[in-house]
Design an enzyme around this catalytic site. Structure first.
Site, short mmCIF file in Angstrom:
data_model
loop_
_atom_site.label_atom_id
_atom_site.label_comp_id
_atom_site.label_asym_id
_atom_site.label_seq_id
_atom_site.Cartn_x
_atom_site.Cartn_y
_atom_site.Cartn_z
N SER A 93 0.88 -1.18 0.00
CA SER A 93 0.00 0.00 0.00
C SER A 93 0.91 1.22 0.00
CB SER A 93 -0.91 0.00 1.23
OG SER A 93 -1.78 -1.10 1.19
N LYS A 168 -6.42 1.96 -3.31
CA LYS A 168 -6.29 1.30 -2.01
C LYS A 168 -6.34 2.33 -0.89
CE LYS A 168 -5.51 -1.36 1.43
NZ LYS A 168 -4.30 -2.17 1.66
N LYS A 237 -0.59 5.60 7.71
CA LYS A 237 0.18 5.78 6.47
C LYS A 237 -0.76 5.83 5.27
CE LYS A 237 1.31 2.45 4.10
NZ LYS A 237 1.76 1.16 3.53
#
Length: 297
Positions: A93, A168, A237
């Site tokens: 990711s 994502k 993140k």
């Protein structure tokens, strides 16, 4: 087909195991050599000494790592030993901009990069039923399809390189927002006198249903297990990446920014190593109560 698989953490281990089970010749590498040795002993495949060793003779590289920074390091390490035409499938990711930079560097050596992050968590990684968001050229995605099908059942071609990672991050933004608002609703209801477990049942039969009400609240929050296998730091993140994509496109994101700040505050308050479902402890703290546990006084 020979695959060098880089990163056998919570997600990578079952994903690599599914490749082995589907008959791929897999060499695994990880920052923890003991983990690669255990994988080879328990699952099969070959325990490589490092990423470059895993890449030797590979038709494709699969990497799933914490951040794009680690992906760049691995790409630089494996590039000298990869043949032209090798696929580099990044399932991290990561940051779309950083991925495009890495892809351009690999392309200069005749290596094609695809970004294919996943959703579904450890349970679906184990069953090979992950949702995969793919970015890259159509012909190269066609080449990667058998590899991806060994790990996922839902493959979505999102666009060019970096598009999978953008999707994502945005998916996790929606998931994170749904989780937080659901926890706040449970806290309000508990203070009113409603049973949180009953509330989850009602939400799941009503329009308030989402992935968190279905698969996280009872399983990891009300149970107080907080062990879904996806770290709080990694969610922060991903939310940061989603906001970065928004800024790059000039889209105002006031709610997304607040959501990210709430998750970041929880990560700072709770410290390293916390599961992402532990974010529930922040609204609990603000409310002065624990779900299922009453007032803390």
């Amino acid at each position: 087909m020979r695959i060098g698989f880089i990163g056998i953490g919570n997600m990578g281990w079952p994903m690599a195991a599914n490749l082995v089970a589907k008959g791929f010749d897999v060499a695994v590498a990880d920052v923890d050599p003991a983990r690669t040795a255990r994988f080879a002993a328990e699952v099969g495949g070959r325990a490589a000494a490092d990423a470059a060793d895993a890449a030797k003779g590979a038709d494709a590289i699969v990497a799933i790592l914490p951040t794009s920074k680690q992906v760049a390091t691995v790409a630089a390490a494996v590039k000298p030993v990869l043949a032209q035409g090798t696929l580099f499938i990044d399932m991290t990711s990561g940051q779309p901009g950083a991925t495009r930079t890495i892809a351009a560097d690999l392309a200069a050596a005749g290596i094609t990069m695809l970004d294919c992050p996943v959703s579904g968590g450890v349970p679906r990684a184990k069953t090979g039923e992950l949702a995969i968001m793919a970015g890259g050229e159509t012909a190269e995605l066609d080449r990667a399809e058998p590899i991806l099908r060994a790990m996922g059942t839902s493959i979505h071609r999102c666009g060019g390189i970096g598009a999978g990672q953008a999707m994502k991050a945005l998916n996790n933004l929606v998931s994170a927002g749904g989780f937080l608002i659901g926890i706040e609703a449970l806290l309000i209801g508990q203070q009113f006198g409603l049973d949180p477990a009953l509330m989850v049942d009602v939400l799941n039969a009503s329009t308030g249903m989402n992935n968190s009400t279905q698969k996280k609240f009872k399983q990891f929050v009300l149970s107080r297990r907080f062990d879904s296998g996806f770290g709080l730091d990694l969610m922060v993140k991903d939310l940061s990446i989603a906001l970065e994509v928004g800024r790059d496109q000039g889209v105002p994101t006031p709610f997304a920014a607040l959501c990210r700040e709430m998750w970041a505050a929880a990560a700072k308050s709770l410290g390293p190593g916390e599961d992402h479902t532990g974010v529930a402890k922040l609204p609990e703290h603000l409310a002065g109560t624990t779900l299922g546990g009453g007032n803390r006084g």
